[in-house]
Design an enzyme around this catalytic site. Structure first.
Site, PDB file in Angstrom:
ATOM      1  N   ALA A  10       0.833  -1.206   0.000  1.00 19.86           N
ATOM      2  CA  ALA A  10       0.000   0.000   0.000  1.00 19.86           C
ATOM      3  C   ALA A  10       0.866   1.253   0.000  1.00 19.86           C
ATOM      4  CB  ALA A  10      -0.936  -0.015   1.206  1.00 19.86           C
ATOM      5  N   GLY A  14       0.879   1.312  -4.881  1.00 19.92           N
ATOM      6  CA  GLY A  14      -0.299   0.545  -4.469  1.00 19.92           C
ATOM      7  C   GLY A  14      -1.462   1.457  -4.122  1.00 19.92           C
ATOM      8  N   ARG A 151       5.267   7.029 -21.482  1.00 21.19           N
ATOM      9  CA  ARG A 151       6.368   8.009 -21.330  1.00 21.19           C
ATOM     10  C   ARG A 151       6.792   8.508 -22.696  1.00 21.19           C
ATOM     11  NH1 ARG A 151       9.242   4.784 -16.349  1.00 21.19           N
ATOM     12  NH2 ARG A 151       8.239   6.042 -14.753  1.00 21.19           N
ATOM     13  N   HIS A 175      11.742  -4.587 -18.913  1.00 23.56           N
ATOM     14  CA  HIS A 175      11.561  -3.287 -18.259  1.00 23.56           C
ATOM     15  C   HIS A 175      12.891  -2.860 -17.640  1.00 23.56           C
ATOM     16  CE1 HIS A 175       9.453   0.001 -16.519  1.00 23.56           C
ATOM     17  NE2 HIS A 175       9.572  -0.407 -15.277  1.00 23.56           N
TER      18      HIS A 175
HETATM   19  N1  LIG Z   1       6.898  -2.105 -13.256  1.00 25.09           N
HETATM   20  C1  LIG Z   1       6.872  -0.796 -13.195  1.00 25.09           C
HETATM   21  O1  LIG Z   1       6.611  -0.129 -14.198  1.00 25.09           O
HETATM   22  C2  LIG Z   1       7.098  -0.088 -11.893  1.00 25.09           C
HETATM   23  C3  LIG Z   1       6.814   1.272 -11.751  1.00 25.09           C
HETATM   24  C4  LIG Z   1       6.958   1.866 -10.494  1.00 25.09           C
HETATM   25  C5  LIG Z   1       7.402   1.117  -9.406  1.00 25.09           C
HETATM   26  N2  LIG Z   1       7.702  -0.195  -9.611  1.00 25.09           N
HETATM   27  C6  LIG Z   1       8.157  -1.034  -8.492  1.00 25.09           C
HETATM   28  O2  LIG Z   1       7.050  -1.284  -7.636  1.00 25.09           O
HETATM   29  C7  LIG Z   1       7.507  -1.505  -6.306  1.00 25.09           C
HETATM   30  C8  LIG Z   1       6.749  -0.604  -5.342  1.00 25.09           C
HETATM   31  O3  LIG Z   1       7.058   0.744  -5.590  1.00 25.09           O
HETATM   32  P1  LIG Z   1       6.440   1.890  -4.656  1.00 25.09           P
HETATM   33  O4  LIG Z   1       6.830   3.183  -5.247  1.00 25.09           O
HETATM   34  O5  LIG Z   1       4.994   1.616  -4.409  1.00 25.09           O
HETATM   35  O6  LIG Z   1       7.265   1.638  -3.309  1.00 25.09           O
HETATM   36  P2  LIG Z   1       6.811   2.029  -1.815  1.00 25.09           P
HETATM   37  O7  LIG Z   1       8.027   1.865  -0.975  1.00 25.09           O
HETATM   38  O8  LIG Z   1       6.118   3.320  -1.813  1.00 25.09           O
HETATM   39  O9  LIG Z   1       5.761   0.900  -1.447  1.00 25.09           O
HETATM   40  C9  LIG Z   1       6.088  -0.437  -1.309  1.00 25.09           C
HETATM   41  C10 LIG Z   1       5.269  -0.986  -0.150  1.00 25.09           C
HETATM   42  O10 LIG Z   1       5.509  -2.389  -0.035  1.00 25.09           O
HETATM   43  C11 LIG Z   1       5.351  -2.679   1.330  1.00 25.09           C
HETATM   44  N3  LIG Z   1       5.902  -3.984   1.650  1.00 25.09           N
HETATM   45  C12 LIG Z   1       7.193  -4.334   1.831  1.00 25.09           C
HETATM   46  N4  LIG Z   1       7.277  -5.639   2.139  1.00 25.09           N
HETATM   47  C13 LIG Z   1       6.011  -6.119   2.158  1.00 25.09           C
HETATM   48  C14 LIG Z   1       5.454  -7.384   2.403  1.00 25.09           C
HETATM   49  N5  LIG Z   1       6.227  -8.443   2.724  1.00 25.09           N
HETATM   50  N6  LIG Z   1       4.117  -7.517   2.339  1.00 25.09           N
HETATM   51  C15 LIG Z   1       3.332  -6.474   2.036  1.00 25.09           C
HETATM   52  N7  LIG Z   1       3.804  -5.239   1.788  1.00 25.09           N
HETATM   53  C16 LIG Z   1       5.133  -5.063   1.849  1.00 25.09           C
HETATM   54  C17 LIG Z   1       6.068  -1.536   2.022  1.00 25.09           C
HETATM   55  O11 LIG Z   1       5.716  -1.448   3.410  1.00 25.09           O
HETATM   56  C18 LIG Z   1       5.610  -0.358   1.201  1.00 25.09           C
HETATM   57  O12 LIG Z   1       4.469   0.257   1.756  1.00 25.09           O
HETATM   58  C19 LIG Z   1       9.028  -1.266  -6.349  1.00 25.09           C
HETATM   59  O13 LIG Z   1       9.706  -2.498  -6.507  1.00 25.09           O
HETATM   60  C20 LIG Z   1       9.204  -0.415  -7.595  1.00 25.09           C
HETATM   61  O14 LIG Z   1      10.499  -0.527  -8.136  1.00 25.09           O
HETATM   62  C21 LIG Z   1       7.565  -0.801 -10.811  1.00 25.09           C
END
Ligand SMILES: NC(=O)c1ccc[n+]([C@@H]2O[C@H](COP(=O)([O-])OP(=O)(O)OC[C@H]3O[C@@H](n4cnc5c(N)ncnc54)[C@H](O)[C@@H]3O)[C@@H](O)[C@H]2O)c1
Length: 312
Positions: A10, A14, A151, A175
């Site tokens: 979240a 999320g 983008r 990616h």
């Molecule tokens: N594929 C894409 O295009 C793309 C784009 C943006 C971000 N991402 C990736 O998505 C992921 C999340 O990014 P974000 O910006 O939301 O990061 P964020 O740090 O804001 O959120 C990640 C959340 O995951 C939670 N978390 C960690 N371990 C957990 C677990 N075991 N169970 C449940 N929740 C858990 C954390 O507490 C945190 O709230 C990263 O790996 C980022 O690199 C991918």
């Protein structure tokens, strides 16, 4: 019966995905995170926004996977984002355990769900999700291509001062920095992109697209992009729930398409209620195919590193 979408993680992506989905009244939502109070607080806040926009969706925040039972779609965004200077692959060790746990806990409660993965390194985390859930490949898909293509579309719109609606761009491949913006297939209201932009301007846009995520990471200093990634997931969730048969670039499991096997990779897919209904194979020229191969080699390297790291 209302649709149900569970979002694991979240954090920024999320909760922003929950925001876009709730605003579109597409499904009841469950937000799961390990941080106590945070998913509860964010979902209560979001729920209190619903009367203003007239959206009757239930939004639950929790630290307990029980609430995810019976989901139509599970979105996995849990895991660390990049810091300035990091590549997406640098996240492999930290995120593999997180994604594995999220996949295990959700699939046993929602065995019929379709899984949409966002966590990086994206193609390999999507592969891990398929292995852990043991679901057929059609039911597991990763988000990357809609974002990377958006983008590129945004950069073309900024350059040409044309509506974003008129611009179609297609970015395939893994990616990562080796992703493949397909300039020959991209167009502005039907006119090939190569006829709209001088070669040096087009090249600059291609390079900026490839590094688009990193540009935002270095500006933000903490965390990575979230508005555009979250709306990209939202488009995929909508296409699946509404059985739209929508063709978008996304990370799908390949079994010989584009000459590649046993890896998740960004290709055009058709999304509908059963997940990935079809993988579309573009006719590529030699240089496009060799760029895709280079990108696939990079994904394969990270996938091999994953297979050394975890037993699946
Ligand atoms: N594929 C894409 O295009 C793309 C784009 C943006 C971000 N991402 C990736 O998505 C992921 C999340 O990014 P974000 O910006 O939301 O990061 P964020 O740090 O804001 O959120 C990640 C959340 O995951 C939670 N978390 C960690 N371990 C957990 C677990 N075991 N169970 C449940 N929740 C858990 C954390 O507490 C945190 O709230 C990263 O790996 C980022 O690199 C991918």
């Amino acid at each position: 019966m209302k649709n149900k979408v569970s979002i694991i993680g979240a954090g920024m992506t999320g909760s922003t995905t929950a925001h876009w989905l709730a605003e579109r009244e597409l499904a009841d939502l469950v937000l799961v995170d390990i941080v106590e109070g945070m998913p509860q607080g964010k979902s209560l806040d979001l729920r209190q926004a619903m009367p203003v926009i007239g959206s009757d969706v239930a939004i639950t925040g929790t630290n307990d996977y029980e609430a995810t039972a019976g989901s139509d779609i599970v979105v996995i965004t849990a895991g660390l984002p990049r810091k300035p200077g990091m590549s997406r692959d640098d996240l492999l060790t930290a995120n593999a355990d997180i994604v594995r746990k999220a996949a295990e806990e959700t699939v046993k409660r929602s065995p019929d769900a379709i899984f949409v993965v966002l966590t990086n390194p994206l193609d390999v985390m999507t592969y891990l999700t398929m292995k852990v859930t043991k679901l057929p490949p059609e039911r597991v898909v990763g988000q990357a291509g809609i974002l990377d293509s958006a983008r590129m579309r945004a950069f073309v719109a900024m350059e040409l001062k044309v509506s974003v609606e008129n611009i179609q761009c297609y970015v395939l491949g893994g990616h990562g920095d080796e992703m493949v913006p397909l300039t020959r297939h991209s167009n502005v209201a039907g006119t090939p992109l190569r006829e709209c932009l001088a070669p040096d301007r087009l090249e600059a846009i291609v390079n900026r697209t490839r590094k688009g995520g990193g540009e935002i990471v270095s500006l933000l200093k903490t965390g990575s992009a979230y508005y555009a990634p979250a709306i990209a997931i939202t488009q995929m969730v909508k296409a699946i729930l509404m059985d739209k048969h929508l063709i978008v670039p996304a990370s799908a499991y390949l079994r010989g398409e584009y000459g590649l096997k046993d890896l998740f990779f960004g290709v055009p897919v058709q999304l509908g209620r059963s997940g990935v209904e079809k993988i579309i194979e573009y006719k590529l020229d030699e240089s496009e195919q060799s760029a895709l191969q280079k990108s696939a080699d990079a994904v394969r390297q990270t996938q091999d590193a994953l297979l050394h790291l975890v037993k699946i």
